[in-house]
Design a protein around this motif. Sequence first.
Motif, PDB file in Angstrom:
ATOM      1  N   ALA A   2       0.794  -1.212   0.000  1.00 18.95           N
ATOM      2  CA  ALA A   2       0.000   0.000   0.000  1.00 18.95           C
ATOM      3  C   ALA A   2       0.833   1.272   0.000  1.00 18.95           C
ATOM      4  O   ALA A   2       0.480   2.241  -0.639  1.00 18.95           O
ATOM      5  N   SER A   3       1.940   1.285   0.702  1.00 20.21           N
ATOM      6  CA  SER A   3       2.707   2.518   0.820  1.00 20.21           C
ATOM      7  C   SER A   3       3.650   2.743  -0.355  1.00 20.21           C
ATOM      8  O   SER A   3       4.196   3.808  -0.516  1.00 20.21           O
ATOM      9  N   GLN A   4       3.841   1.751  -1.188  1.00 27.06           N
ATOM     10  CA  GLN A   4       4.722   1.881  -2.335  1.00 27.06           C
ATOM     11  C   GLN A   4       3.925   2.259  -3.568  1.00 27.06           C
ATOM     12  O   GLN A   4       2.821   1.799  -3.769  1.00 27.06           O
ATOM     13  N   THR A   5       4.515   3.095  -4.394  1.00 31.80           N
ATOM     14  CA  THR A   5       3.919   3.379  -5.685  1.00 31.80           C
ATOM     15  C   THR A   5       4.662   2.528  -6.690  1.00 31.80           C
ATOM     16  O   THR A   5       5.863   2.633  -6.844  1.00 31.80           O
ATOM     17  N   THR A   6       3.919   1.664  -7.357  1.00 29.77           N
ATOM     18  CA  THR A   6       4.535   0.783  -8.333  1.00 29.77           C
ATOM     19  C   THR A   6       4.146   1.249  -9.723  1.00 29.77           C
ATOM     20  O   THR A   6       2.976   1.451 -10.009  1.00 29.77           O
ATOM     21  N   LYS A   7       5.143   1.458 -10.564  1.00 30.86           N
ATOM     22  CA  LYS A   7       4.893   1.842 -11.941  1.00 30.86           C
ATOM     23  C   LYS A   7       4.143   0.707 -12.624  1.00 30.86           C
ATOM     24  O   LYS A   7       4.477  -0.462 -12.468  1.00 30.86           O
ATOM     25  N   ARG A   8       3.114   1.048 -13.366  1.00 33.62           N
ATOM     26  CA  ARG A   8       2.339   0.036 -14.075  1.00 33.62           C
ATOM     27  C   ARG A   8       3.228  -0.630 -15.118  1.00 33.62           C
ATOM     28  O   ARG A   8       3.816   0.037 -15.975  1.00 33.62           O
ATOM     29  N   ALA A   9       3.323  -1.927 -15.014  1.00 29.19           N
ATOM     30  CA  ALA A   9       4.176  -2.673 -15.934  1.00 29.19           C
ATOM     31  C   ALA A   9       3.468  -2.847 -17.276  1.00 29.19           C
ATOM     32  O   ALA A   9       2.250  -2.950 -17.333  1.00 29.19           O
ATOM     33  N   GLU A  10       4.255  -2.885 -18.323  1.00 29.43           N
ATOM     34  CA  GLU A  10       3.721  -3.156 -19.652  1.00 29.43           C
ATOM     35  C   GLU A  10       3.690  -4.673 -19.829  1.00 29.43           C
ATOM     36  O   GLU A  10       4.738  -5.306 -19.967  1.00 29.43           O
ATOM     37  N   LEU A  11       2.505  -5.228 -19.773  1.00 28.56           N
ATOM     38  CA  LEU A  11       2.345  -6.671 -19.899  1.00 28.56           C
ATOM     39  C   LEU A  11       1.718  -6.993 -21.254  1.00 28.56           C
ATOM     40  O   LEU A  11       0.689  -6.415 -21.609  1.00 28.56           O
ATOM     41  N   ASP A  12       2.342  -7.911 -21.978  1.00 25.70           N
ATOM     42  CA  ASP A  12       1.738  -8.330 -23.244  1.00 25.70           C
ATOM     43  C   ASP A  12       0.868  -9.560 -23.007  1.00 25.70           C
ATOM     44  O   ASP A  12       0.710 -10.028 -21.872  1.00 25.70           O
ATOM     45  N   ALA A  13       0.298 -10.089 -24.049  1.00 22.97           N
ATOM     46  CA  ALA A  13      -0.619 -11.229 -23.938  1.00 22.97           C
ATOM     47  C   ALA A  13       0.090 -12.455 -23.360  1.00 22.97           C
ATOM     48  O   ALA A  13      -0.521 -13.208 -22.587  1.00 22.97           O
TER      49      ALA A  13
END
Length: 160
Positions: A2-13
Amino acid sequence: MASQTTKRAELDAFDRTILRILQADNKTPQRSIADQVNLSAASVQRRIAEMEKSGVIEKNVSVINPKAAGQAITVIVEVHLKSDQSSVVNPAKALFKSVPQIQQCYYVTGNGGLILVVLVEDMEAYEALARRLFADNESVLTYRSLVVLDRVKVGLSVDI
């Protein structure tokens, strides 16, 4: 986390399919995953390692049946603290995080609220825990306990 901001990962199919397989059974052999997604085992291994490194996969765990482990009672607890000030909220979060019977803890909107999922062996154990953590805790304004009758659905997966 909760306290960490995680960059949204680029996930492919391929990544999404791999994650679906791992969420269903984390012990699925990489060769089997590779066959299911039409990639090499080495490519699957690299993708999993990258998802672990980037924080998409936070950890690998075993899901335990609480009753089989002697934790027959599940209680959902709504806790309201005396205020939303950090000096009240942060120690409460730290306390609840440190208690092994508390399986999940969510800081939610409204009146310094936290929602807890608690596992205990019996009601006597819950009563002692509730007195220690809530009734005798000067930071707690009120709390409400909801005893679970049936685990209808327990999910640890994210819809990918």
